[in-house]
Design an enzyme around this catalytic site. Sequence first.
Site, PDB file in Angstrom:
ATOM      1  N   LYS A  39      65.421  11.486 -11.412  1.00 40.40           N
ATOM      2  CA  LYS A  39      64.559  11.073 -10.535  1.00 40.40           C
ATOM      3  C   LYS A  39      65.432  10.618  -9.250  1.00 40.40           C
ATOM      4  O   LYS A  39      66.591  10.104  -9.380  1.00 40.40           O
ATOM      5  CB  LYS A  39      63.624  10.093 -10.856  1.00 40.40           C
ATOM      6  CG  LYS A  39      64.044   8.771 -11.383  1.00 40.40           C
ATOM      7  CD  LYS A  39      62.804   8.054 -11.828  1.00 40.40           C
ATOM      8  CE  LYS A  39      63.222   6.724 -12.447  1.00 40.40           C
ATOM      9  NZ  LYS A  39      62.395   5.951 -13.011  1.00 40.40           N
ATOM     10  N   ARG A 135      50.978  -0.638 -14.546  1.00 38.88           N
ATOM     11  CA  ARG A 135      51.254   0.330 -13.322  1.00 38.88           C
ATOM     12  C   ARG A 135      50.547   1.540 -13.705  1.00 38.88           C
ATOM     13  O   ARG A 135      49.331   1.827 -13.543  1.00 38.88           O
ATOM     14  CB  ARG A 135      52.838   0.717 -13.018  1.00 38.88           C
ATOM     15  CG  ARG A 135      53.597  -0.424 -12.592  1.00 38.88           C
ATOM     16  CD  ARG A 135      55.263  -0.229 -12.301  1.00 38.88           C
ATOM     17  NE  ARG A 135      55.709   1.068 -13.053  1.00 38.88           N
ATOM     18  CZ  ARG A 135      56.779   1.373 -13.348  1.00 38.88           C
ATOM     19  NH1 ARG A 135      57.460   0.727 -12.387  1.00 38.88           N
ATOM     20  NH2 ARG A 135      57.253   2.385 -14.113  1.00 38.88           N
ATOM     21  N   TYR A 264      79.055  -5.656  16.080  1.00 38.36           N
ATOM     22  CA  TYR A 264      78.105  -6.304  17.029  1.00 38.36           C
ATOM     23  C   TYR A 264      77.683  -7.716  16.614  1.00 38.36           C
ATOM     24  O   TYR A 264      77.857  -8.049  15.604  1.00 38.36           O
ATOM     25  CB  TYR A 264      76.707  -5.614  16.429  1.00 38.36           C
ATOM     26  CG  TYR A 264      76.717  -3.991  16.964  1.00 38.36           C
ATOM     27  CD1 TYR A 264      76.776  -3.626  18.104  1.00 38.36           C
ATOM     28  CD2 TYR A 264      76.690  -3.114  15.982  1.00 38.36           C
ATOM     29  CE1 TYR A 264      76.509  -2.293  18.504  1.00 38.36           C
ATOM     30  CE2 TYR A 264      76.631  -1.523  16.299  1.00 38.36           C
ATOM     31  CZ  TYR A 264      76.340  -1.141  17.372  1.00 38.36           C
ATOM     32  OH  TYR A 264      76.434   0.148  17.967  1.00 38.36           O
ATOM     33  N   MET A 312      76.209   1.299  11.530  1.00 38.84           N
ATOM     34  CA  MET A 312      75.477   2.577  10.867  1.00 38.84           C
ATOM     35  C   MET A 312      76.673   3.585  10.504  1.00 38.84           C
ATOM     36  O   MET A 312      76.341   3.997   9.502  1.00 38.84           O
ATOM     37  CB  MET A 312      74.452   3.249  12.023  1.00 38.84           C
ATOM     38  CG  MET A 312      73.918   4.145  11.349  1.00 38.84           C
ATOM     39  SD  MET A 312      72.899   5.164  12.457  1.00 38.84           S
ATOM     40  CE  MET A 312      71.474   3.963  13.009  1.00 38.84           C
TER      41      MET A 312
HETATM   42  C1  LIG Z   1      62.820   5.596 -14.311  1.00 40.33           C
HETATM   43  C2  LIG Z   1      62.344   5.624 -15.662  1.00 40.33           C
HETATM   44  C3  LIG Z   1      62.982   5.671 -16.737  1.00 40.33           C
HETATM   45  C4  LIG Z   1      64.506   5.239 -16.952  1.00 40.33           C
HETATM   46  O1  LIG Z   1      64.866   3.936 -16.602  1.00 40.33           O
HETATM   47  P1  LIG Z   1      66.417   3.529 -16.981  1.00 40.33           P
HETATM   48  O2  LIG Z   1      66.112   2.019 -17.039  1.00 40.33           O
HETATM   49  O3  LIG Z   1      67.173   4.117 -15.913  1.00 40.33           O
HETATM   50  O4  LIG Z   1      66.759   4.186 -18.201  1.00 40.33           O
HETATM   51  C5  LIG Z   1      62.542   5.889 -17.888  1.00 40.33           C
HETATM   52  N1  LIG Z   1      61.085   6.041 -18.024  1.00 40.33           N
HETATM   53  C6  LIG Z   1      60.157   5.953 -17.059  1.00 40.33           C
HETATM   54  C7  LIG Z   1      58.861   6.019 -17.204  1.00 40.33           C
HETATM   55  C8  LIG Z   1      60.809   5.647 -15.582  1.00 40.33           C
HETATM   56  O5  LIG Z   1      60.079   5.554 -14.743  1.00 40.33           O
END
Ligand SMILES: *Cc1c(COP(=O)(O)O)cnc(C)c1O
Length: 390
Positions: A39, A135, A264, A312
């Site tokens: 992700k 969550r 800056y 930047m």
């Molecule tokens: C992001 C995520 C992971 C990975 O977590 P890490 O700590 O980076 O290994 C695993 N499961 C879910 C549901 C996540 O959102």
Amino acid sequence: MSLDNLTSCAAVDLDAIEHNLRAIQAHVGPGVRLCAVVKANAYGHGVLPVARAALDAGAQWLAVARVDEGIQLRQAGITQPVLVIGYAVPGEAAALVQYRLTPTVNRIEVAWALSQQAQGHPVTVHVKVDTGIGRYGLLPDEVLPFLSHLRALPDLHLEGMYTHFATADAADQTYMRQQLATYQEVLAAVREAGYAVPIRHAANSAAALSLPDSYLDMVRIGIAMYGLAPSDEVPSPVTLRPALSLISHVARVRTLPAGSSIGYGRTYICAEPTRVALVPLGYGDGYRRALSNRGQVLIGGQRAAIIGRVSMDQITVDVTHIPGVQEDDEVVLIGAQGDAAITADEIARLTGTINYEVTTALLPRLPRVFKRQGEAVAAARLIPPDSTAS
Ligand SMILES: *Cc1c(COP(=O)(O)O)cnc(C)c1O
């Protein structure tokens, strides 16, 4: 492939990604599937080459948070199972089905929409149980009623059920073990009620490194695949190799007289004549402004302090103590140079965050260069490769 036309880049060692996943596979054992979590542009590393390296290393699954991230993998020709671990709205059901993504379904409206879109082709889904992170996911009591709704819908096939830990990165495992126990109780009740759950999964990187009871059928590996430790509280039993280096080059060197102000807001005034190197990388690339007058970089194998504000597009560093610094010299902002190294953890400490955010913060403007055996083999840039001199 020549990199002479890049001033700054994130260099991503795909061999390190593979090494880390193979080491984790050896640690969890051959019977446990690896799901590589890619992700957020593979935690800032650049998603497609990283996803392919993960699959080469033996990952059987990929996970993303958003439907669009999954579509991106499919459009690049990746055919392996892709789990969408984030929430999808009912309006995304058509895309989930069309691209054969595996959704996490916790809302009956989303399940209806998927069932309607399925049109006779089974859609596999995973269900998430919230065992204590507060969550996304069904509360334990909601699972059986939800599954009976799901069972009544045509063409939906329950393939997996999972949970996620809130404190896997802490030395004290009490809460994680409680969450695991709750999850096991839910699984037992689900089995009792006659449902098959072929893929049970719970562990993220920290749990995969520290709690064998949590491995089950699959572990979801994010941060550890990138070679970074989930926290300094969980010592890694496997040797992880950080995959990402942040690299730039000296754009200009000049000696400024005592009393000169830098950047800056004039937050740095040279007390003595100061040799200042300009480095063309800034918060527009994802290098945080909080590093103003705090961070360090490596030049000539030595540390040089950032003086003045991070802008930047550029930063300024004091190289008075480093002899012979010249334009085009390599600057390492994260990674090793000679015997010196700056880790993502060091940057995280200085900016009050975690290593995850340091790499994920790197922005699209910063080119990603992918390496095998130390050689650049691919790049991801704002502009397609054939429109640049290479
Ligand atoms: C992001 C995520 C992971 C990975 O977590 P890490 O700590 O980076 O290994 C695993 N499961 C879910 C549901 C996540 O959102």
